[in-house]
Design a protein around this motif. Structure first.
Motif, PDB file in Angstrom:
ATOM      1  N   SER A  37       0.864  -1.182   0.000  1.00 41.53           N
ATOM      2  CA  SER A  37       0.000   0.000   0.000  1.00 41.53           C
ATOM      3  C   SER A  37       0.901   1.232   0.000  1.00 41.53           C
ATOM      4  O   SER A  37       1.775   1.365   0.861  1.00 41.53           O
ATOM      5  N   LEU A  38       0.690   2.099  -0.975  1.00 39.98           N
ATOM      6  CA  LEU A  38       1.433   3.353  -1.049  1.00 39.98           C
ATOM      7  C   LEU A  38       0.475   4.450  -0.599  1.00 39.98           C
ATOM      8  O   LEU A  38      -0.512   4.739  -1.283  1.00 39.98           O
ATOM      9  N   LEU A  39       0.730   5.027   0.554  1.00 41.07           N
ATOM     10  CA  LEU A  39      -0.142   6.032   1.130  1.00 41.07           C
ATOM     11  C   LEU A  39       0.405   7.411   0.774  1.00 41.07           C
ATOM     12  O   LEU A  39       1.586   7.686   0.987  1.00 41.07           O
ATOM     13  N   TRP A  40      -0.467   8.256   0.239  1.00 37.02           N
ATOM     14  CA  TRP A  40      -0.010   9.539  -0.264  1.00 37.02           C
ATOM     15  C   TRP A  40      -1.086  10.602  -0.104  1.00 37.02           C
ATOM     16  O   TRP A  40      -2.238  10.302   0.195  1.00 37.02           O
ATOM     17  N   ASN A  41      -0.676  11.841  -0.297  1.00 38.92           N
ATOM     18  CA  ASN A  41      -1.624  12.934  -0.454  1.00 38.92           C
ATOM     19  C   ASN A  41      -0.964  14.057  -1.236  1.00 38.92           C
ATOM     20  O   ASN A  41       0.255  14.149  -1.305  1.00 38.92           O
ATOM     21  N   ASN A  42      -1.792  14.867  -1.844  1.00 37.15           N
ATOM     22  CA  ASN A  42      -1.326  16.051  -2.551  1.00 37.15           C
ATOM     23  C   ASN A  42      -1.550  17.219  -1.603  1.00 37.15           C
ATOM     24  O   ASN A  42      -2.687  17.599  -1.350  1.00 37.15           O
ATOM     25  N   PRO A  43      -0.489  17.806  -1.055  1.00 39.66           N
ATOM     26  CA  PRO A  43      -0.654  18.864  -0.058  1.00 39.66           C
ATOM     27  C   PRO A  43      -1.374  20.103  -0.581  1.00 39.66           C
ATOM     28  O   PRO A  43      -1.901  20.873   0.211  1.00 39.66           O
ATOM     29  N   LYS A  44      -1.435  20.281  -1.893  1.00 38.34           N
ATOM     30  CA  LYS A  44      -2.169  21.422  -2.450  1.00 38.34           C
ATOM     31  C   LYS A  44      -3.683  21.170  -2.450  1.00 38.34           C
ATOM     32  O   LYS A  44      -4.454  22.114  -2.535  1.00 38.34           O
ATOM     33  N   GLY A  72       6.514  14.847  -4.134  1.00 34.59           N
ATOM     34  CA  GLY A  72       6.333  15.150  -2.726  1.00 34.59           C
ATOM     35  C   GLY A  72       5.026  14.617  -2.156  1.00 34.59           C
ATOM     36  O   GLY A  72       4.568  15.081  -1.118  1.00 34.59           O
ATOM     37  N   PHE A  73       4.427  13.623  -2.831  1.00 35.92           N
ATOM     38  CA  PHE A  73       3.129  13.093  -2.415  1.00 35.92           C
ATOM     39  C   PHE A  73       3.242  11.864  -1.511  1.00 35.92           C
ATOM     40  O   PHE A  73       2.362  11.616  -0.702  1.00 35.92           O
TER      41      PHE A  73
END
Length: 82
Positions: A37-44, A72-73
């Motif tokens: 599982s690759l956990l990510w988010n787009n801070p914008k 950077g996600f």
């Protein structure tokens, strides 16, 4: 799952078993079962605590992780628990 398809990597796999079998790798065209599982988010777009998920097989873990990391996600990588 609310992550849209990416032109290079395809649609993210669902988190539940489906009639097509267990959850699959999110890499475009890959039909291997998910093992990461690759956990990510787009801070914008997302709050800092929000985590979206891409699933990866052993073969595509590095390429999917790198794609997210250079933007950077990528926040975490963990074994997929199914």
């Amino acid at each position: 799952m609310d992550t849209p398809a990416h032109p290079l990597f395809g649609a993210p796999a669902g988190g539940q078993d489906t009639p097509d079998g267990p959850p699959k790798c999110s890499a475009k065209g890959c039909r291997q079962p998910a093992t990461w599982s690759l956990l990510w988010n787009n801070p914008k777009l997302h709050t800092p605590d929000r985590r979206k998920t891409w699933l990866a097989c052993d073969t595509h873990r590095d390429s999917l992780s790198q794609f997210l990391a250079v933007r950077g996600f990528l926040k975490e990588t963990e074994p997929f628990a199914g």
